[in-house]
Design an enzyme around this catalytic site. Structure first.
Site, short mmCIF file in Angstrom:
data_model
loop_
_atom_site.label_atom_id
_atom_site.label_comp_id
_atom_site.label_asym_id
_atom_site.label_seq_id
_atom_site.Cartn_x
_atom_site.Cartn_y
_atom_site.Cartn_z
N ARG A 2 0.47 6.06 -15.87
CA ARG A 2 0.54 7.03 -16.98
C ARG A 2 1.96 7.15 -17.52
O ARG A 2 2.16 7.71 -18.60
CB ARG A 2 -0.01 8.38 -16.58
CG ARG A 2 0.77 9.10 -15.50
CD ARG A 2 0.06 10.38 -15.09
NE ARG A 2 -0.02 11.34 -16.15
CZ ARG A 2 0.98 12.14 -16.52
NH1 ARG A 2 2.15 12.03 -15.94
NH2 ARG A 2 0.80 13.02 -17.49
N ASP A 39 4.69 17.77 -18.17
CA ASP A 39 4.18 17.67 -16.80
C ASP A 39 4.90 18.62 -15.88
O ASP A 39 6.09 18.87 -16.05
CB ASP A 39 4.45 16.25 -16.25
CG ASP A 39 3.43 15.24 -16.74
OD1 ASP A 39 2.47 15.67 -17.42
OD2 ASP A 39 3.60 14.05 -16.46
N GLU A 55 -4.29 1.38 12.93
CA GLU A 55 -3.03 2.03 13.28
C GLU A 55 -1.87 1.50 12.45
O GLU A 55 -0.72 1.82 12.71
CB GLU A 55 -2.74 1.80 14.77
CG GLU A 55 -3.82 2.35 15.70
CD GLU A 55 -4.11 3.81 15.43
OE1 GLU A 55 -5.29 4.16 15.27
OE2 GLU A 55 -3.13 4.59 15.34
N PRO A 92 1.52 7.10 6.61
CA PRO A 92 1.85 8.52 6.83
C PRO A 92 3.30 8.70 7.27
O PRO A 92 3.85 9.78 7.19
CB PRO A 92 0.86 8.95 7.94
CG PRO A 92 0.41 7.68 8.57
CD PRO A 92 0.48 6.63 7.53
N1 LIG Z 1 -2.89 8.39 6.70
C1 LIG Z 1 -2.76 7.07 6.30
C2 LIG Z 1 -3.39 6.03 7.01
C3 LIG Z 1 -3.25 4.71 6.59
C4 LIG Z 1 -2.46 4.41 5.48
C5 LIG Z 1 -1.82 5.43 4.78
C6 LIG Z 1 -1.97 6.75 5.17
C7 LIG Z 1 -1.27 7.82 4.41
C8 LIG Z 1 -0.46 7.64 3.30
N2 LIG Z 1 -0.03 8.86 2.92
C9 LIG Z 1 -0.54 9.75 3.76
O1 LIG Z 1 -1.33 9.13 4.71
#
Ligand SMILES: Nc1ccccc1-c1cnco1
Length: 250
Positions: free
Chosen positions: A161, A176, A119, A92
């Site tokens: 793709r 696209d 985490e 994230p």
């Molecule tokens: N929330 C997460 C938790 C663990 C690994 C990736 C994510 C992630 C990737 N893109 C948005 O969230």
């Protein structure tokens, strides 16, 4: 293209056996290897995580299983003639995944995905491999997932793709959303198909007119309307001159 995924939930990647990616694998356009991280644990409980230094909630994925797994996967890839991969770390806190990044990644011969749970992965793993290969820490959006496996599916489909020959002519990615050209950065407008009437709802007359210029202009205007409503941030990135040029062609 070679894809490797190291994960504690290998079955989560089963969708890579179906649809567009599955067909690309069957045609030999993609060489996908999914590895269970616990194959590189040697204790009775196959431990892959531990409590965070400095305290705090949750668990952190340990260095040793990842180090042994990545060394093993890299050795296998190099032995079979692959060139240096890029390490793709879904997180994230990563760089937003965009069509532009999908295009960049589709040019690489080998992607190595390390979806984490808990985490996240002990930082030293990323720091170690960043000395040897390009590392992309990538977010697929501003929301919280339980792990990175869903992100691997999203990134893999968007990249696969774009590989030559993967999309048939009928599915060209020329139109696209986000593809280059006058419609670049615009969301796609509404689409319709037979029957001509359904539950009292018809088809916009212009789409039945056979006038290609008017149809193209209508689609452009609908895309602008939809983008203004849903993604005003993209409007600023549009090139208004491209519209004038397109209008002259329509
Ligand atoms: N929330 C997460 C938790 C663990 C690994 C990736 C994510 C992630 C990737 N893109 C948005 O969230």
């Amino acid at each position: 293209m070679r894809l490797d995924v190291v994960t504690i939930f290998p079955e989560y990647l089963d969708p890579l056996n179906v649809s567009l990616v599955g067909k690309a694998r069957a045609r030999g356009q993609l060489d996908v290897h999914v590895h269970d991280l616990r194959s590189w644990t040697y204790d009775r409980h196959n431990t892959v995580d531990d409590t965070p230094y400095g305290g705090g909630p949750g668990m952190v994925m340990k260095t040793e299983p990842w180090g042994d797994a990545l060394d093993s996967v890299l050795a296998d890839g190099y032995e079979t003639g692959s060139h240096a991969p890029a390490l793709i770390v879904p997180t994230p806190s990563g760089r937003p995944f965009t069509q532009e990044l999908a295009v960049e990644l589709s040019a690489r011969p080998w992607l190595l995905f390390t979806p984490a749970r808990y985490e996240g992965i002990d930082r030293r793993v990323i720091d170690e491999y960043a000395t040897r290969i390009p590392v992309h820490e990538v977010s697929i959006g501003d929301y919280v997932l339980a792990g990175g496996e869903a992100a691997v599916l999203v990134i893999t489909e968007a990249v696969a793709r774009l590989l030559p020959g993967v999309l048939g002519n009928a599915e060209s990615h020329r139109d696209d959303s986000f593809a280059p050209g006058a419609m670049a950065n615009l969301l796609e407008g509404p689409v319709y198909t037979k029957p001509p009437e359904w539950r009292g709802r018809g088809i916009p007359d212009v789409l039945l007119s056979g006038h290609h210029g008017k149809i193209a202009r209508w689609r452009r205007d609908e895309a602008l309307r939809r983008t203004t409503a849903h993604r005003p941030d993209l409007i600023e990135r549009c090139d208004p001159k491209a519209f004038d040029k397109k209008d002259r062609e329509m």
